[in-house]
Design a protein around this motif. Structure first.
Motif, short mmCIF file in Angstrom:
data_model
loop_
_atom_site.label_atom_id
_atom_site.label_comp_id
_atom_site.label_asym_id
_atom_site.label_seq_id
_atom_site.Cartn_x
_atom_site.Cartn_y
_atom_site.Cartn_z
N GLY A 138 0.80 -1.22 0.00
CA GLY A 138 0.00 0.00 0.00
C GLY A 138 0.83 1.27 0.00
N SER A 139 2.13 1.14 -0.14
CA SER A 139 2.97 2.33 -0.06
C SER A 139 3.02 3.09 -1.38
N GLY A 140 2.50 2.51 -2.45
CA GLY A 140 2.41 3.25 -3.72
C GLY A 140 3.34 2.77 -4.81
N LYS A 141 3.93 1.61 -4.63
CA LYS A 141 4.88 1.10 -5.63
C LYS A 141 4.18 0.86 -6.97
N SER A 142 3.08 0.14 -6.91
CA SER A 142 2.37 -0.16 -8.17
C SER A 142 1.86 1.12 -8.83
N THR A 143 1.40 2.04 -8.00
CA THR A 143 0.90 3.31 -8.53
C THR A 143 2.01 4.03 -9.29
N LEU A 144 3.19 4.05 -8.68
CA LEU A 144 4.31 4.73 -9.33
C LEU A 144 4.65 4.08 -10.67
N LEU A 145 4.72 2.75 -10.69
CA LEU A 145 5.05 2.04 -11.94
C LEU A 145 3.96 2.28 -13.00
N SER A 146 2.70 2.25 -12.57
CA SER A 146 1.58 2.45 -13.48
C SER A 146 1.64 3.85 -14.11
N LEU A 147 2.05 4.82 -13.31
CA LEU A 147 2.18 6.19 -13.85
C LEU A 147 3.36 6.29 -14.81
N ILE A 148 4.46 5.61 -14.46
CA ILE A 148 5.61 5.63 -15.36
C ILE A 148 5.25 4.96 -16.69
N ALA A 149 4.43 3.92 -16.61
CA ALA A 149 4.05 3.19 -17.82
C ALA A 149 2.99 3.92 -18.64
N GLY A 150 2.44 5.01 -18.06
CA GLY A 150 1.40 5.74 -18.79
C GLY A 150 0.08 4.98 -18.81
N PHE A 151 -0.15 4.15 -17.80
CA PHE A 151 -1.44 3.44 -17.72
C PHE A 151 -2.51 4.31 -17.10
N GLU A 152 -2.09 5.35 -16.38
CA GLU A 152 -3.06 6.26 -15.78
C GLU A 152 -2.45 7.65 -15.67
N TYR A 153 -3.28 8.63 -15.31
CA TYR A 153 -2.84 10.01 -15.24
C TYR A 153 -2.43 10.39 -13.82
N PRO A 154 -1.37 11.17 -13.66
CA PRO A 154 -1.07 11.70 -12.33
C PRO A 154 -2.01 12.87 -12.02
N ASP A 155 -2.20 13.16 -10.74
CA ASP A 155 -2.96 14.36 -10.38
C ASP A 155 -2.08 15.58 -10.60
N ARG A 156 -0.83 15.42 -10.24
CA ARG A 156 0.14 16.52 -10.42
C ARG A 156 1.48 15.91 -10.78
N GLY A 157 2.33 16.74 -11.32
CA GLY A 157 3.68 16.29 -11.60
C GLY A 157 3.81 15.62 -12.95
N SER A 158 5.02 15.17 -13.26
CA SER A 158 5.24 14.60 -14.58
C SER A 158 6.26 13.48 -14.55
N VAL A 159 6.16 12.65 -15.58
CA VAL A 159 7.15 11.60 -15.81
C VAL A 159 7.73 11.87 -17.19
N ALA A 160 9.05 11.90 -17.29
CA ALA A 160 9.65 12.06 -18.61
C ALA A 160 10.69 10.96 -18.83
N VAL A 161 10.68 10.39 -20.01
CA VAL A 161 11.66 9.36 -20.35
C VAL A 161 12.44 9.85 -21.55
N ASP A 162 13.75 9.87 -21.43
CA ASP A 162 14.61 10.37 -22.48
C ASP A 162 14.17 11.76 -22.93
N GLY A 163 13.77 12.56 -21.95
CA GLY A 163 13.41 13.94 -22.24
C GLY A 163 12.00 14.15 -22.75
N ARG A 164 11.25 13.07 -22.94
CA ARG A 164 9.87 13.23 -23.43
C ARG A 164 8.86 12.91 -22.33
N VAL A 165 7.93 13.83 -22.14
CA VAL A 165 6.94 13.65 -21.08
C VAL A 165 5.95 12.56 -21.49
N VAL A 166 5.69 11.67 -20.53
CA VAL A 166 4.77 10.56 -20.79
C VAL A 166 3.33 11.06 -20.63
N ASN A 167 2.53 10.80 -21.66
CA ASN A 167 1.12 11.20 -21.59
C ASN A 167 0.26 9.97 -21.81
#
Ligand SMILES: Nc1ncnc2c1ncn2[C@@H]1O[C@H](COP(=O)(O)OP(=O)(O)OP(=O)(O)O)[C@@H](O)[C@H]1O
Ligand SMILES: [Mg+2]
Lengths: 378, 218
Positions: free
Chosen positions: B40-69
């Motif tokens: 419940g600490s948020g590990k899966s949530t973090l991975l899911s956001l990095i994978a672009g499976f869902e939207y963050p409420d705030r903040g961003s993830v970028a891979v190789d300089g490109r923001v994940v949408n």
């Protein structure tokens, strides 16, 4: 499927595997769509066939206009004076006039039959084995269907409204309705039903090349100079033919309800499939499948079901139509099947389109699946 | 700039405790990062956001300089990342080989190329003989190896694994770890793996800890 080992796994294999996993659902979908198609085809076929055979009948007689009594909703109750016939013949735009008296008579005291009375010289009354001697007043001709249904053949005696007649011959009918009737001389029918000097219709054949405007003029002229008559275009008369028109209406409505039902069935069954495969669809999206590819998968599956249903439905429909027509035939209606391969193909294509329209619902459903939810809830 | 840049990432599901709060994280290419934390600490949530499976409420993830949408993550999921799950998430009614081939559908590979490549990978993970076996007849360890093949088949630059050993016995776990190591060494890619397992964590080059959706200082 073993084939993919030789060519690699393809979308069609995935679709096929999906169908194979739910054979009952696939079968239900195919059968229900096929039945709706078959029902539509049979109805349209019967309606088209009846309409066409009516039209062909009038065309064979070269009827352009029909003169009848004004204000009669049931054409068989129309009565006009025979004295009008020579007046019509005198019109220069009219090439030929065929007066006809129609009524329902009591046949052999136990059944009723439609009887047509033609002028003695009318080609409809010509006998094949004595072309130069006209039908006598105590003779009748019997339609092929009536002959079969009433089990009567040439040489038999019958009573019509308790008067005795002899069947001289059978005749080939021009229309499905006529095949179930008797033909006799106008001057024999008139006294039999108390309609001296009366006919039901006068069929007019016009001189060739008359413009539509001139035809309208002629119609108005006849109606003006012969009070109490109304002049109907033969094409209009056919379109108004009660049975054919009713069938046409029913078949059109049924077509729409059936199309609606078919798309609803496909849509619902495919929504069920999509719901069951929520996780699979989410997985495919997770590994990079686009919305379009997912939609393609569903549309492909639907199309496959629809094609199978179209083939099955067209076959059942064709058989159904033949059965319906032969049943009609036994009831005294003669109509040959007017269902062409083009029409069947068109109907089958319509089914496929309708099914694809129906799959808009499951596609929408599938594209709404959120990857995170579908995968995490497992 | 790091390969993976996470800035102020927050995600809440409407519960009392947010799943992820203001997470900042940079991961360099070639790193093998373990994501640790209690349930419940948020590990899966973090991975899911990095994978672009869902939207963050705030903040961003970028891979190789490109923001994940998450809205148009199709290319990203196909070309940039690979994902591995605790419960494998194979299509149960298809064979091992077909499962891997499906991941190549969105690429330009011909069906026959896809087939050969899938067989090839299965051979590399010791499953050549199981290639035509239906997924649900495979053991857990075998399934995870098939899932691993699927996750790397399009040569991702970043592999995201959510408790990949969570359902495996020790032998299968060590086998998978070895595969992951071998892949990392050979391809010089990046791996982020959420785990409860000490063996997995110790195999990684770096450990990041989450608690109640927040990153703990290393
Ligand atoms: N779809 C969701 N709806 C509501 N709450 C959710 C949802 N997904 C996760 N959460 C909540 O978000 C928090 C973080 O969950 P997450 O799955 O990221 O934790 P985790 O570290 O992966 O846990 P575990 O080790 O058990 O897998 C938890 O409190 C969880 O209940
Ligand atoms: Mg988790």
């Amino acid at each position: 499927m073993i084939t993919h080992r030789r060519e690699g796994y393809r979308l069609r294999h995935l679709v096929w595997d999906g169908l194979r996993l739910r054979p009952l659902r696939a079968f239900a979908a195919i059968l229900s769509i096929a039945v709706t198609l078959a029902a539509s085809l049979t109805l349209i076929g019967v309606s088209e066939s009846l309409e066409t055979s009516v039209a062909e009948g009038y065309a064979a007689r070269k009827v352009d206009l029909i003169v009848m009594q004004a204000g009669k909703s049931n054409p068989l109750t129309s009565r006009i004076d025979t004295a009008l016939v020579p007046a019509m013949r005198a019109l220069e735009q009219v090439a030929r006039v065929q007066p006809l008296l129609v009524d329902t008579l009591l046949l052999n005291s136990d059944q009723s039959i439609l009887v047509y009375g033609w002028e003695p010289t009318d080609p409809d009354l010509r006998l094949t084995d004595r072309p130069n001697a006209p039908l006598r007043t105590d003779e009748v001709l019997i339609g092929k269907t009536a002959s079969r249904v009433a089990d009567l053949s040439p040489g038999d005696s019958v009573t019509l409204n308790l008067t005795e007649f002899v069947i001289a011959d059978t005749f080939e009918a021009n229309t499905f309705a006529e095949s179930g009737t008797l033909f006799m001389r106008l001057d024999a029918l008139q006294p039999l039903i108390g309609a001296e000097n009366r006919v039901t219709f006068a069929f007019l054949e016009l001189v060739p090349g008359l413009s539509a405007a001139r035809q309208d003029e002629l119609r108005l002229e006849i109606e003006r100079t012969m009070p109490g008559t109304t002049v109907i275009d033969a094409a209009e008369f056919i379109a108004d033919h009660q049975l054919a028109a009713a069938l046409r209406g029913v078949s059109r409505i049924t077509l729409f309800t059936n199309a609606f039902l078919a798309s609803l069935i496909v849509g619902t069954l495919m929504v069920l499939t999509v719901s069951e495969r929520r996780r699979d669809i989410a997985i495919l999206r997770a590994v990079g499948w686009s919305s379009w590819r997912i939609a393609h998968l569903i549309l492909f599956e639907t199309a496959l079901l629809a094609v199978a249903a179209a083939l099955l439905g067209a076959s059942i429909g064709w058989i159904g139509l033949e059965m319906a027509l032969s049943h009609l035939f036994s009831l005294g209606f003669y109509a040959r099947s007017m269902l062409t391969p083009t029409m069947v193909a068109g109907a089958a294509l319509a089914v496929i389109i309708v099914a694809l329209l129906g799959s808009a619902i499951p596609v929408y459903h599938a594209l709404g699946i959120r990857v995170a939810d579908a995968i995490r809830n497992e | 700039m790091a390969q993976l840049e996470i800035r102020g990432l927050s995600r809440s599901y409407g519960g009392i405790i947010p799943a992820l709060v203001d997470v900042d994280l940079s991961i360099d290419s070639g790193e093998m990062v373990a994501l640790l934390g209690p349930s419940g600490s948020g590990k899966s949530t973090l991975l899911s956001l990095i994978a672009g499976f869902e939207y963050p409420d705030r903040g961003s993830v970028a891979v190789d300089g490109r923001v994940v949408n998450a809205r148009d993550a199709v290319d990203y999921r196909r070309n940039v990342i690979g994902v591995l799950f605790q419960h494998y998430h194979l299509l149960e009614t298809l064979t091992a080989c077909q499962n891997i081939e499906l991941a190549m559908f969105p690429t330009h590979a011909e069906p026959m190329q896809r087939y050969r490549r899938a067989r090839d990978l299965l051979q590399q993970v010791g499953l050549a003989a199981r290639a035509d076996q239906i997924a649900n007849r495979l053991s857990g360890g075998e399934r995870q190896r098939v899932a691993f093949c699927r996750s790397i088949v399009n040569q991702p630059r970043l592999l995201l694994a959510d408790e990949p050993t969570g359902s495996l016995d020790t032998a299968s776990k060590l086998e998978l770890l070895q595969l992951l190591r071998r892949w990392m060494d050979a391809e010089r890619r990046t791996l982020v793996v959420a785990t409860h397992d000490a063996d997995v964590a110790s195999a990684c080059s770096r450990v990041v800890r989450l608690r109640d959706g927040r990153l703990e200082a290393a």
